[in-house]
Design a protein around this motif. Structure first.
Motif, PDB file in Angstrom:
ATOM      1  N   GLN A  49       9.633 -17.297  11.543  1.00 40.19           N
ATOM      2  CA  GLN A  49      10.175 -15.942  11.464  1.00 40.19           C
ATOM      3  C   GLN A  49      11.371 -15.793  12.403  1.00 40.19           C
ATOM      4  OE1 GLN A  49       9.158 -13.384   9.344  1.00 40.19           O
ATOM      5  NE2 GLN A  49      11.023 -12.434  10.079  1.00 40.19           N
ATOM      6  N   ALA A  50      11.246 -16.353  13.608  1.00 45.33           N
ATOM      7  CA  ALA A  50      12.351 -16.300  14.573  1.00 45.33           C
ATOM      8  C   ALA A  50      13.567 -17.053  14.031  1.00 45.33           C
ATOM      9  CB  ALA A  50      11.914 -16.879  15.918  1.00 45.33           C
ATOM     10  N   GLU A  51      13.314 -18.223  13.420  1.00 46.57           N
ATOM     11  CA  GLU A  51      14.410 -18.992  12.826  1.00 46.57           C
ATOM     12  C   GLU A  51      15.074 -18.200  11.699  1.00 46.57           C
ATOM     13  OE1 GLU A  51      12.542 -22.641  11.623  1.00 46.57           O
ATOM     14  OE2 GLU A  51      12.568 -23.486  13.654  1.00 46.57           O
ATOM     15  N   SER A  52      14.261 -17.579  10.875  1.00 47.38           N
ATOM     16  CA  SER A  52      14.795 -16.774   9.773  1.00 47.38           C
ATOM     17  C   SER A  52      15.636 -15.617  10.309  1.00 47.38           C
ATOM     18  CB  SER A  52      13.663 -16.218   8.908  1.00 47.38           C
ATOM     19  OG  SER A  52      13.024 -17.251   8.211  1.00 47.38           O
ATOM     20  N   ASN A  53      15.125 -14.974  11.353  1.00 48.73           N
ATOM     21  CA  ASN A  53      15.874 -13.871  11.956  1.00 48.73           C
ATOM     22  C   ASN A  53      17.200 -14.363  12.524  1.00 48.73           C
ATOM     23  OD1 ASN A  53      13.859 -12.052  11.327  1.00 48.73           O
ATOM     24  ND2 ASN A  53      12.905 -12.104  13.337  1.00 48.73           N
ATOM     25  N   GLN A  54      17.174 -15.529  13.161  1.00 50.61           N
ATOM     26  CA  GLN A  54      18.391 -16.119  13.725  1.00 50.61           C
ATOM     27  C   GLN A  54      19.407 -16.400  12.620  1.00 50.61           C
ATOM     28  OE1 GLN A  54      19.363 -16.551  16.813  1.00 50.61           O
ATOM     29  NE2 GLN A  54      21.251 -17.585  16.256  1.00 50.61           N
ATOM     30  N   LYS A  55      18.918 -17.007  11.520  1.00 49.86           N
ATOM     31  CA  LYS A  55      19.812 -17.305  10.402  1.00 49.86           C
ATOM     32  C   LYS A  55      20.381 -16.016   9.810  1.00 49.86           C
ATOM     33  CE  LYS A  55      17.857 -21.771   9.136  1.00 49.86           C
ATOM     34  NZ  LYS A  55      17.012 -22.516   8.199  1.00 49.86           N
ATOM     35  N   LEU A  56      19.524 -15.018   9.689  1.00 48.80           N
ATOM     36  CA  LEU A  56      19.978 -13.730   9.157  1.00 48.80           C
ATOM     37  C   LEU A  56      21.048 -13.128  10.059  1.00 48.80           C
ATOM     38  CD1 LEU A  56      19.636 -11.561   6.986  1.00 48.80           C
ATOM     39  CD2 LEU A  56      17.850 -10.545   8.395  1.00 48.80           C
ATOM     40  N   ASN A  57      20.840 -13.214  11.375  1.00 50.64           N
ATOM     41  CA  ASN A  57      21.835 -12.704  12.319  1.00 50.64           C
ATOM     42  C   ASN A  57      23.148 -13.465  12.190  1.00 50.64           C
ATOM     43  OD1 ASN A  57      20.053 -10.807  13.333  1.00 50.64           O
ATOM     44  ND2 ASN A  57      19.405 -12.064  15.048  1.00 50.64           N
ATOM     45  N   GLU A  58      23.056 -14.796  12.021  1.00 53.45           N
ATOM     46  CA  GLU A  58      24.266 -15.603  11.845  1.00 53.45           C
ATOM     47  C   GLU A  58      25.003 -15.207  10.571  1.00 53.45           C
ATOM     48  OE1 GLU A  58      23.020 -19.696  11.950  1.00 53.45           O
ATOM     49  OE2 GLU A  58      22.410 -19.576  14.054  1.00 53.45           O
ATOM     50  N   ILE A  59      24.238 -15.030   9.496  1.00 50.39           N
ATOM     51  CA  ILE A  59      24.846 -14.635   8.214  1.00 50.39           C
ATOM     52  C   ILE A  59      25.495 -13.261   8.346  1.00 50.39           C
ATOM     53  CG2 ILE A  59      24.298 -13.936   5.841  1.00 50.39           C
ATOM     54  CD1 ILE A  59      22.168 -16.227   5.876  1.00 50.39           C
ATOM     55  N   THR A  60      24.811 -12.359   9.025  1.00 50.19           N
ATOM     56  CA  THR A  60      25.359 -11.012   9.225  1.00 50.19           C
ATOM     57  C   THR A  60      26.655 -11.080  10.027  1.00 50.19           C
ATOM     58  OG1 THR A  60      23.120 -10.088   9.152  1.00 50.19           O
ATOM     59  CG2 THR A  60      24.830  -8.709  10.118  1.00 50.19           C
ATOM     60  N   ALA A  61      26.671 -11.922  11.062  1.00 47.30           N
ATOM     61  CA  ALA A  61      27.878 -12.077  11.882  1.00 47.30           C
ATOM     62  C   ALA A  61      29.013 -12.678  11.048  1.00 47.30           C
ATOM     63  CB  ALA A  61      27.582 -12.949  13.096  1.00 47.30           C
ATOM     64  N   GLN A  62      28.677 -13.685  10.226  1.00 48.63           N
ATOM     65  CA  GLN A  62      29.694 -14.289   9.364  1.00 48.63           C
ATOM     66  C   GLN A  62      30.236 -13.273   8.368  1.00 48.63           C
ATOM     67  OE1 GLN A  62      27.603 -17.621   7.684  1.00 48.63           O
ATOM     68  NE2 GLN A  62      28.161 -19.016   9.344  1.00 48.63           N
ATOM     69  N   GLN A  63      29.348 -12.458   7.831  1.00 45.15           N
ATOM     70  CA  GLN A  63      29.779 -11.440   6.868  1.00 45.15           C
ATOM     71  C   GLN A  63      30.704 -10.440   7.547  1.00 45.15           C
ATOM     72  OE1 GLN A  63      29.132 -11.401   3.467  1.00 45.15           O
ATOM     73  NE2 GLN A  63      30.702  -9.851   3.536  1.00 45.15           N
ATOM     74  N   ALA A  64      30.375 -10.080   8.791  1.00 44.61           N
ATOM     75  CA  ALA A  64      31.226  -9.151   9.543  1.00 44.61           C
ATOM     76  C   ALA A  64      32.613  -9.770   9.763  1.00 44.61           C
ATOM     77  CB  ALA A  64      30.574  -8.791  10.872  1.00 44.61           C
ATOM     78  N   LYS A  65      32.637 -11.076  10.092  1.00 47.98           N
ATOM     79  CA  LYS A  65      33.926 -11.762  10.265  1.00 47.98           C
ATOM     80  C   LYS A  65      34.726 -11.731   8.969  1.00 47.98           C
ATOM     81  CE  LYS A  65      33.217 -15.289  13.850  1.00 47.98           C
ATOM     82  NZ  LYS A  65      33.100 -16.753  14.070  1.00 47.98           N
ATOM     83  N   ILE A  66      34.034 -12.041   7.873  1.00 47.42           N
ATOM     84  CA  ILE A  66      34.695 -12.050   6.563  1.00 47.42           C
ATOM     85  C   ILE A  66      35.236 -10.668   6.235  1.00 47.42           C
ATOM     86  CG2 ILE A  66      34.276 -12.272   4.073  1.00 47.42           C
ATOM     87  CD1 ILE A  66      32.308 -14.575   4.804  1.00 47.42           C
ATOM     88  N   ASP A  67      34.425  -9.642   6.499  1.00 45.71           N
ATOM     89  CA  ASP A  67      34.871  -8.272   6.241  1.00 45.71           C
ATOM     90  C   ASP A  67      36.107  -7.940   7.071  1.00 45.71           C
ATOM     91  OD1 ASP A  67      32.778  -7.996   4.459  1.00 45.71           O
ATOM     92  OD2 ASP A  67      31.505  -6.816   5.816  1.00 45.71           O
ATOM     93  N   ASP A  68      36.086  -8.356   8.351  1.00 50.05           N
ATOM     94  CA  ASP A  68      37.243  -8.119   9.225  1.00 50.05           C
ATOM     95  C   ASP A  68      38.477  -8.839   8.692  1.00 50.05           C
ATOM     96  OD1 ASP A  68      35.681  -6.582  10.889  1.00 50.05           O
ATOM     97  OD2 ASP A  68      35.469  -8.111  12.459  1.00 50.05           O
ATOM     98  N   GLN A  69      38.285 -10.108   8.273  1.00 47.92           N
ATOM     99  CA  GLN A  69      39.407 -10.869   7.736  1.00 47.92           C
ATOM    100  C   GLN A  69      39.960 -10.226   6.469  1.00 47.92           C
ATOM    101  OE1 GLN A  69      37.622 -14.747   7.343  1.00 47.92           O
ATOM    102  NE2 GLN A  69      38.246 -15.412   9.387  1.00 47.92           N
ATOM    103  N   GLN A  70      39.051  -9.752   5.615  1.00 45.02           N
ATOM    104  CA  GLN A  70      39.499  -9.089   4.385  1.00 45.02           C
ATOM    105  C   GLN A  70      40.288  -7.828   4.716  1.00 45.02           C
ATOM    106  OE1 GLN A  70      35.856  -8.604   2.124  1.00 45.02           O
ATOM    107  NE2 GLN A  70      36.326 -10.367   0.836  1.00 45.02           N
ATOM    108  N   ALA A  71      39.815  -7.088   5.707  1.00 49.68           N
ATOM    109  CA  ALA A  71      40.522  -5.868   6.112  1.00 49.68           C
ATOM    110  C   ALA A  71      41.911  -6.220   6.648  1.00 49.68           C
ATOM    111  CB  ALA A  71      39.716  -5.117   7.169  1.00 49.68           C
ATOM    112  N   GLU A  72      41.997  -7.291   7.453  1.00 49.56           N
ATOM    113  CA  GLU A  72      43.295  -7.729   7.978  1.00 49.56           C
ATOM    114  C   GLU A  72      44.218  -8.148   6.839  1.00 49.56           C
ATOM    115  OE1 GLU A  72      42.969 -10.814  10.958  1.00 49.56           O
ATOM    116  OE2 GLU A  72      41.440  -9.684  12.061  1.00 49.56           O
ATOM    117  N   ILE A  73      43.662  -8.913   5.887  1.00 52.77           N
ATOM    118  CA  ILE A  73      44.464  -9.371   4.752  1.00 52.77           C
ATOM    119  C   ILE A  73      44.955  -8.180   3.932  1.00 52.77           C
ATOM    120  CG2 ILE A  73      44.348 -10.605   2.541  1.00 52.77           C
ATOM    121  CD1 ILE A  73      42.428 -12.606   4.000  1.00 52.77           C
ATOM    122  N   LYS A  74      44.060  -7.229   3.681  1.00 54.90           N
ATOM    123  CA  LYS A  74      44.452  -6.031   2.920  1.00 54.90           C
ATOM    124  C   LYS A  74      45.552  -5.277   3.647  1.00 54.90           C
ATOM    125  CE  LYS A  74      40.141  -5.216   0.405  1.00 54.90           C
ATOM    126  NZ  LYS A  74      38.956  -4.354   0.277  1.00 54.90           N
ATOM    127  N   ALA A  75      45.414  -5.140   4.980  1.00 57.43           N
ATOM    128  CA  ALA A  75      46.425  -4.436   5.764  1.00 57.43           C
ATOM    129  C   ALA A  75      47.757  -5.185   5.706  1.00 57.43           C
ATOM    130  CB  ALA A  75      45.961  -4.282   7.212  1.00 57.43           C
TER     131      ALA A  75
END
Length: 123
Positions: A49-75
């Motif tokens: 469960q801890a590993e799954s939570n860690q992976k989920l947190n990593e995925i969430t962080a990656q998604q946030a990075k991607i969202d930020d990059q998309q926002a920068e690209i759009k701008a």
């Protein structure tokens, strides 16, 4: 015979009690093993469960990075589009000015030719 019969009964009961004690000890051992196994499975489950939570947190962080990059690209795209529109407007103004100058030159040339033609006719 009676005392022997009593003794046999006592030994039989004693044997049964010994067997019961052995069985109880075996049951307790099994219970201990089962409890240990359950505890191990719970621990493993918590780790997973801890590993799954860690992976989920990593995925969430990656998604946030991607969202930020998309926002920068759009701008950036919007900025470039704005710049292109401004340059297009500037080019259009220059083109309009050139067209106006060309029209003026054509008109001046006509007048010049007309005046030259009039001057030749007078001669």
């Amino acid at each position: 015979q009676s005392p022997n019969l009593e003794m046999d009964k006592f030994e039989a009961v004693s044997d049964e009690m010994t067997k019961s004690k052995v069985q109880m000890a075996e049951i307790k051992d099994q219970q201990t093993e089962i409890k240990a196994e359950i505890k191990a499975q719970q621990t493993e489950s918590k780790v997973k469960q801890a590993e799954s939570n860690q992976k989920l947190n990593e995925i969430t962080a990656q998604q946030a990075k991607i969202d930020d990059q998309q926002a920068e690209i759009k701008a950036e795209i919007k900025s470039q589009q704005t710049e292109i529109k401004a340059k297009q407007a500037e080019s259009n103004q220059k083109l309009n000015a050139l067209e106006a100058m060309m029209a003026q030159l054509i008109e001046q040339n006509k007048q010049l030719l007309d005046s030259m033609g009039a001057g030749q006719k007078e001669e």
